[in-house]
Scaffold this motif. Structure first.
Motif, mmCIF file in Angstrom:
data_model
loop_
_atom_site.group_PDB
_atom_site.id
_atom_site.type_symbol
_atom_site.label_atom_id
_atom_site.label_comp_id
_atom_site.label_asym_id
_atom_site.label_seq_id
_atom_site.Cartn_x
_atom_site.Cartn_y
_atom_site.Cartn_z
ATOM 1 N N ALA A 120 0.878 -1.171 0.000
ATOM 2 C CA ALA A 120 0.000 0.000 0.000
ATOM 3 C C ALA A 120 0.913 1.219 0.000
ATOM 4 O O ALA A 120 1.990 1.185 0.609
ATOM 5 C CB ALA A 120 -0.863 0.007 1.249
ATOM 6 N N ALA A 121 0.509 2.270 -0.697
ATOM 7 C CA ALA A 121 1.381 3.443 -0.776
ATOM 8 C C ALA A 121 0.550 4.719 -0.813
ATOM 9 O O ALA A 121 -0.631 4.707 -1.165
ATOM 10 C CB ALA A 121 2.263 3.350 -2.025
ATOM 11 N N GLY A 122 1.200 5.816 -0.478
ATOM 12 C CA GLY A 122 0.573 7.127 -0.572
ATOM 13 C C GLY A 122 0.852 7.727 -1.941
ATOM 14 O O GLY A 122 1.950 7.575 -2.478
ATOM 15 N N TYR A 199 4.209 8.676 9.290
ATOM 16 C CA TYR A 199 4.008 9.107 7.907
ATOM 17 C C TYR A 199 4.886 10.335 7.663
ATOM 18 O O TYR A 199 5.397 10.950 8.604
ATOM 19 C CB TYR A 199 2.526 9.431 7.650
ATOM 20 C CG TYR A 199 1.638 8.198 7.656
ATOM 21 C CD1 TYR A 199 1.768 7.227 6.667
ATOM 22 C CD2 TYR A 199 0.685 8.009 8.647
ATOM 23 C CE1 TYR A 199 0.967 6.096 6.668
ATOM 24 C CE2 TYR A 199 -0.125 6.876 8.654
ATOM 25 C CZ TYR A 199 0.025 5.923 7.663
ATOM 26 O OH TYR A 199 -0.766 4.810 7.676
ATOM 27 N N GLU A 200 5.012 10.692 6.410
ATOM 28 C CA GLU A 200 5.890 11.791 6.045
ATOM 29 C C GLU A 200 5.262 13.138 6.423
ATOM 30 O O GLU A 200 4.048 13.249 6.580
ATOM 31 C CB GLU A 200 6.156 11.777 4.523
ATOM 32 C CG GLU A 200 6.734 10.465 4.016
ATOM 33 C CD GLU A 200 5.748 9.298 4.050
ATOM 34 O OE1 GLU A 200 4.548 9.503 3.774
ATOM 35 O OE2 GLU A 200 6.183 8.179 4.385
ATOM 36 N N GLY A 217 6.070 4.832 0.356
ATOM 37 C CA GLY A 217 5.684 3.768 1.282
ATOM 38 C C GLY A 217 6.860 3.283 2.111
ATOM 39 O O GLY A 217 8.000 3.731 1.922
ATOM 40 N N MET A 218 6.551 2.351 3.031
ATOM 41 C CA MET A 218 7.548 1.942 4.039
ATOM 42 C C MET A 218 8.057 0.506 3.852
ATOM 43 O O MET A 218 8.507 -0.120 4.806
ATOM 44 C CB MET A 218 6.929 2.059 5.436
ATOM 45 C CG MET A 218 6.398 3.432 5.783
ATOM 46 S SD MET A 218 5.573 3.412 7.375
ATOM 47 C CE MET A 218 4.674 4.968 7.306
ATOM 48 N N THR A 241 -3.448 4.000 -1.509
ATOM 49 C CA THR A 241 -4.544 3.935 -0.536
ATOM 50 C C THR A 241 -4.920 5.307 0.011
ATOM 51 O O THR A 241 -5.941 5.450 0.695
ATOM 52 C CB THR A 241 -4.148 3.033 0.650
ATOM 53 O OG1 THR A 241 -2.876 3.470 1.137
ATOM 54 C CG2 THR A 241 -4.077 1.579 0.238
ATOM 55 N N ASN A 242 -4.086 6.295 -0.243
ATOM 56 C CA ASN A 242 -4.336 7.655 0.283
ATOM 57 C C ASN A 242 -3.464 8.623 -0.497
ATOM 58 O O ASN A 242 -2.466 8.234 -1.087
ATOM 59 C CB ASN A 242 -3.942 7.717 1.769
ATOM 60 C CG ASN A 242 -2.488 7.313 1.989
ATOM 61 O OD1 ASN A 242 -2.148 6.127 1.951
ATOM 62 N ND2 ASN A 242 -1.630 8.282 2.184
ATOM 63 N N LEU A 252 -3.466 11.706 7.774
ATOM 64 C CA LEU A 252 -3.288 10.321 7.317
ATOM 65 C C LEU A 252 -3.554 9.367 8.473
ATOM 66 O O LEU A 252 -3.252 9.695 9.622
ATOM 67 C CB LEU A 252 -1.852 10.111 6.822
ATOM 68 C CG LEU A 252 -1.583 10.405 5.351
ATOM 69 C CD1 LEU A 252 -1.996 11.818 4.996
ATOM 70 C CD2 LEU A 252 -0.137 10.189 5.012
ATOM 71 N N VAL A 257 -5.703 3.656 5.230
ATOM 72 C CA VAL A 257 -4.852 2.781 4.401
ATOM 73 C C VAL A 257 -5.456 1.380 4.338
ATOM 74 O O VAL A 257 -5.652 0.819 3.247
ATOM 75 C CB VAL A 257 -3.405 2.731 4.968
ATOM 76 C CG1 VAL A 257 -2.587 1.637 4.284
ATOM 77 C CG2 VAL A 257 -2.727 4.090 4.812
HETATM 78 N N1 HPA Z 1 3.210 7.057 3.400
HETATM 79 C C1 HPA Z 1 3.985 5.992 3.734
HETATM 80 N N2 HPA Z 1 3.524 4.744 3.694
HETATM 81 C C2 HPA Z 1 2.269 4.541 3.287
HETATM 82 C C3 HPA Z 1 1.428 5.597 2.925
HETATM 83 C C4 HPA Z 1 1.920 6.931 2.982
HETATM 84 O O1 HPA Z 1 1.231 7.924 2.669
HETATM 85 N N3 HPA Z 1 0.232 5.039 2.574
HETATM 86 C C5 HPA Z 1 0.357 3.698 2.712
HETATM 87 N N4 HPA Z 1 1.594 3.390 3.157
#
Ligand code: HPA
Length: 279
Positions: A120-122, A199-200, A217-218, A241-242, A252, A257
């Motif tokens: 999952a990533a932003g 989160y960032e 993402g992480m 996911t966001n 966030l 997520v």
């Molecule tokens: N940042 C880092 N990791 C994530 C994010 C994000 O916005 N969304 C899902 N994993």
């Protein structure tokens, strides 16, 4: 950091021997799928040959991330034999860097050829509005500690590995074909790795955008670097996911997520299954 190379190598072998013993007379699958958020159901969609908790595999680290079951399944998915990792190991959990990629090295040692990573990533790029999928075509991680730091295991790869083509272009094209036929929204992008767990900040996101990142993402990058070091094929897909911090209208949250990943789960699973089928 690896301090005793022989001991580390022996622990890889112990884990690998155990996994091979679970397979019995079956051939070792050539593909290892890492099931990120929303892809958990895939492990139950295959005809399993075996499924074991990570705690049963000698020297395997323990997975503590939410929504990650912590089990290894082998089975037939879309007509191909695959390993499926339900849960991975993140830097933010406190694992030593070599533990995060322990499973990748075990997979390579027993004969796996392709690592398929999902996460999952932003979304950073303006068009990356969830739910949207990204075929990762490159990554940014030069600001994070390398998983290859410490003594090099020459049996696995060279000290200074080339990273010009970490993510196989042929498979990115195949992912695009599958997504098009399934009417799934997929674009190519650059994934920025952050160590988390926070989160960032919006300033960090602006900086990452300026550096060329499309999503953030992480996970994934430590494993991709490690697999590339050993000459494995790497395929990686993000589910946005966001919107990333500062782009998102609200704060966030892990709930957003996980909820979005769950809502996109059918599409995520369909995409991966179709890709495996067409390999
Ligand atoms: N940042 C880092 N990791 C994530 C994010 C994000 O916005 N969304 C899902 N994993």
């Amino acid at each position: 950091m690896i301090t005793n190379k022989e001991e580390y190598f022996a622990s890889l072998k112990r884990a690998g021997d155990y996994i091979k013993s679970c397979l019995g007379d079956r051939k070792v699958p050539e593909i290892c799928l890492v099931l990120g958020s929303g892809l958990g159901p895939l492990a139950d969609m295959c005809e399993p040959y075996f499924s074991v908790p990570y705690t049963d595999i000698p020297d395997f680290p323990k997975s503590t991330a939410p929504g990650h079951a912590g089990k290894l399944t082998a089975g037939n998915l879309s007509g191909k034999d695959v390993f499926m990792m339900s849960g991975r190991f993140h830097y933010y959990e406190g694992h030593p860097i070599e533990s995060i990629v322990f499973y990748v090295r075990v997979m390579k040692m027993i004969g796996v050829k392709m690592l398929f990573l999902t996460n999952a990533a932003g979304g950073i790029r303006q068009d990356m509005v969830p739910p949207q999928f990204v075929a990762i075509e490159d990554h940014l991680s030069f600001y994070a500690e390398s998983v290859l730091r410490g003594p090099n295991i020459d049996e696995l790869g060279t000290r200074f590995p080339d990273q010009s083509n970490v993510y196989d272009k042929k498979y990115i094209a195949l992912l695009e074909e599958c997504a098009k036929d399934l009417k799934i929204n997929l674009t190519r992008g650059v994934y920025a790795y952050t160590k988390g767990p926070q989160y960032e900040t919006p300033a960090e996101i602006r900086a990452l955008r300026t550096l060329g990142a499309d999503c953030v993402g992480m996970s994934t990058v430590p494993e991709a670097i490690c697999a590339n070091h050993m000459g494995m094929k790497v395929v990686a897909v993000s589910c946005i996911t966001n919107m990333a911090a500062g782009i998102s209208k609200g704060p966030l949250s892990e709930k957003e997520v996980l909820d979005t990943a769950a809502a996109a789960s059918d599409q995520s699973c369909a995409l991966v299954k179709e890709f495996i089928k067409r390999l």
